[in-house]
Write an enzyme that holds these catalytic residues in place. Structure first.
Site, short mmCIF file in Angstrom:
data_model
loop_
_atom_site.label_atom_id
_atom_site.label_comp_id
_atom_site.label_asym_id
_atom_site.label_seq_id
_atom_site.Cartn_x
_atom_site.Cartn_y
_atom_site.Cartn_z
N ASP A 43 -19.38 17.77 -2.07
CA ASP A 43 -19.45 18.54 -3.31
C ASP A 43 -18.82 17.72 -4.44
O ASP A 43 -17.95 16.88 -4.19
CB ASP A 43 -18.67 19.87 -3.12
CG ASP A 43 -18.83 20.81 -4.30
OD1 ASP A 43 -19.67 21.71 -4.22
OD2 ASP A 43 -18.11 20.62 -5.31
N ASP A 95 -23.72 19.77 -6.63
CA ASP A 95 -23.37 19.69 -8.06
C ASP A 95 -23.12 18.24 -8.47
O ASP A 95 -22.68 17.98 -9.59
CB ASP A 95 -22.18 20.57 -8.42
CG ASP A 95 -21.12 20.64 -7.34
OD1 ASP A 95 -20.21 21.49 -7.46
OD2 ASP A 95 -21.18 19.84 -6.37
N HIS A 112 -16.70 18.59 -6.56
CA HIS A 112 -15.29 18.94 -6.73
C HIS A 112 -14.50 18.71 -5.45
O HIS A 112 -14.99 19.03 -4.36
CB HIS A 112 -15.18 20.41 -7.16
CG HIS A 112 -15.97 20.72 -8.39
ND1 HIS A 112 -17.26 21.23 -8.34
CD2 HIS A 112 -15.69 20.55 -9.71
CE1 HIS A 112 -17.73 21.39 -9.58
NE2 HIS A 112 -16.79 20.98 -10.42
N HIS A 151 -12.57 25.36 -1.74
CA HIS A 151 -11.31 25.37 -2.50
C HIS A 151 -10.30 26.34 -1.90
O HIS A 151 -9.13 26.33 -2.31
CB HIS A 151 -11.56 25.76 -3.96
CG HIS A 151 -12.38 24.75 -4.70
ND1 HIS A 151 -12.02 23.44 -4.84
CD2 HIS A 151 -13.58 24.87 -5.32
CE1 HIS A 151 -12.94 22.78 -5.52
NE2 HIS A 151 -13.90 23.62 -5.82
N1 FKS Z 1 -14.93 23.05 -17.28
C1 FKS Z 1 -14.86 23.01 -15.81
C2 FKS Z 1 -14.63 24.40 -15.27
C3 FKS Z 1 -14.54 24.35 -13.74
N2 FKS Z 1 -14.62 25.69 -13.22
C4 FKS Z 1 -14.47 25.85 -11.79
C5 FKS Z 1 -15.35 24.92 -10.99
C6 FKS Z 1 -15.43 25.43 -9.56
C7 FKS Z 1 -16.30 24.55 -8.67
C8 FKS Z 1 -16.63 25.27 -7.37
C9 FKS Z 1 -17.35 24.37 -6.34
O1 FKS Z 1 -18.57 23.87 -6.86
O2 FKS Z 1 -16.54 23.26 -5.98
C10 FKS Z 1 -17.66 25.21 -5.09
F1 FKS Z 1 -18.29 24.44 -4.18
F2 FKS Z 1 -16.54 25.67 -4.55
F3 FKS Z 1 -18.45 26.23 -5.40
ZN ZN Z 2 -18.40 21.91 -6.69
#
Ligand code: FKS
Ligand code: ZN
Length: 343
Positions: free
Chosen positions: A195, A284, A197, A159
């Site tokens: 991933d 994830d 996200h 990110h």
């Molecule tokens: N209710 C949802 C809350 C989301 N909060 C932030 C999620 C971040 C994901 C981080 C990631 O998994 O993409 C990384 F790979 F960068 F670690």
């Molecule tokens: Zn993620």
């Protein structure tokens, strides 16, 4: 397969503002410890510590002033008498000025962050640069002739963009490694982000370039974090037009649909014919992940690795997310053993 790992990740575990509540960050040290234990238990291969690199290597994809900010933020925060985790409290959104770097730490924290998921603590800078050094060491192994390597990075990086941190990410480990591959003589590199996200950071860094093709399979940003990037119509700009591919997928996506999107992405990579492949490996996408909404089973991660192996490219796997800690070792290492079996 060679694994690169640094114990320095234990220096970093801050809080996060999640769903309106300040709590210990989901991105916790036990994640990397569990993966390392699984690497050893399965005899995946040797485990090596990262080398030392000058921070100028990070500035090949991040701006020098952002790298300087990361290095100095904790000292500036404590210099005004604060000792708890540093978090931003205001951001330059919409028509607020984002072109002038504030001089006060509260302003800088928002100037250089996209969300409140990036606490800065006493050990964050050391851990973040060790994580980038893990990725650089893994890429050096590929440049020295290794067919593949696993950069067990923590904190993650996908990110983080040229001038901002976010979503547990500070330095974009995978982007730094991809750039290092080009600096080491490669002509083209593909960066595949699996991933859950969207890898907004990697997309942003290479968006106007045709020497790195960025591809990402992720939760549809219409209803998944990071919400503001990752749509299908983001296809690159300028020289990079056509070298950015997003595969937003709906909540509940399981292997059949996921595998189909992965097949298409791999077809794009094969047609691009890069010299090397960097994989942002988040697990994830697992069915029991506490903050994500896909339905992959542990066995599907074997299939994921095998499909990537069919590209027959020098491949660096860079660890990103995954929060079901009990299963993260099995799921992450399944990708690597699936890759080795499928190659
Ligand atoms: N209710 C949802 C809350 C989301 N909060 C932030 C999620 C971040 C994901 C981080 C990631 O998994 O993409 C990384 F790979 F960068 F670690
Ligand atoms: Zn993620």
């Amino acid at each position: 397969m060679l694994t690169i790992y640094s114990d320095a990740h234990h220096l970093h575990h801050g809080c996060e503002l999640k769903d309106g509540v300040l709590m210990p960050c989901f991105e916790q040290p036990g994640r990397a410890d569990t993966i390392l234990a699984r690497v050893r238990a399965t005899g995946l291969g040797p485990v090596a510590a990262p080398g030392e690199y000058d921070s100028v290597r990070y500035a090949r994809v991040h701006s020098p002033r952002y790298v300087r900010f990361l290095e100095r933020a904790w000292d500036e925060w404590t210099a005004i008498g604060r000792s708890h985790d540093a978090l931003p409290l205001i951001w330059p959104v919409r028509d607020l000025r984002g072109d002038i770097e504030p001089e006060f730490i509260d302003g800088k924290l928002g100037f250089y962050a996209m969300d409140a998921g990036v606490a800065i603590t006493a050990g964050t800078w050391k851990a973040a640069r060790a994580s980038a050094n893990v990725a650089l060491t893994g890429m050096d192994a590929l440049l020295a002739g290794e067919g593949s390597a696993f950069a067990l990075c923590r904190p993650p990086g996908h990110h983080a963009a040229a001038e901002y941190m976010g979503g547990y990410c500070y330095l974009n480990n995978a982007a730094i490694a991809a750039q290092s591959c080009l600096d080491g003589g490669a002509g083209k590199v593909a960066l595949l982000d699996v991933d859950y996200h969207h890898g907004n950071g990697g997309q942003s860094i290479f968006y106007q370039r045709d020497d790195v093709m960025f591809l990402s399979l992720h939760g549809d940003p219409k209803y998944s974090y990071p919400y503001f990037s990752g749509h299908r119509d983001e296809t690159g700009a300028g020289a990079g037009l056509g070298f950015n591919h997003n595969y937003p997928l709906p909540h509940g996506t399981g292997w059949p649909a996921y595998g189909e999107a992965l097949d298409h992405a791999c077809g794009q990579i094969a047609a691009y014919a890069p010299d090397a492949l960097v994989v942002s490996l988040g697990v994830d996408t697992f069915k029991d992940d506490p903050i994500s909404q896909f339905r992959l089973e542990s066995e599907d991660f074997l299939r994921l690795g095998a499909r990537i192996a069919k590209l027959d490219l020098p491949t660096l796997f860079v660890m990103e997310g995954g929060y079901m800690v009990d299963d993260i070792g099995i799921n992450a290492v399944n990708v690597l053993t699936g890759f080795q079996a499928g190659g």
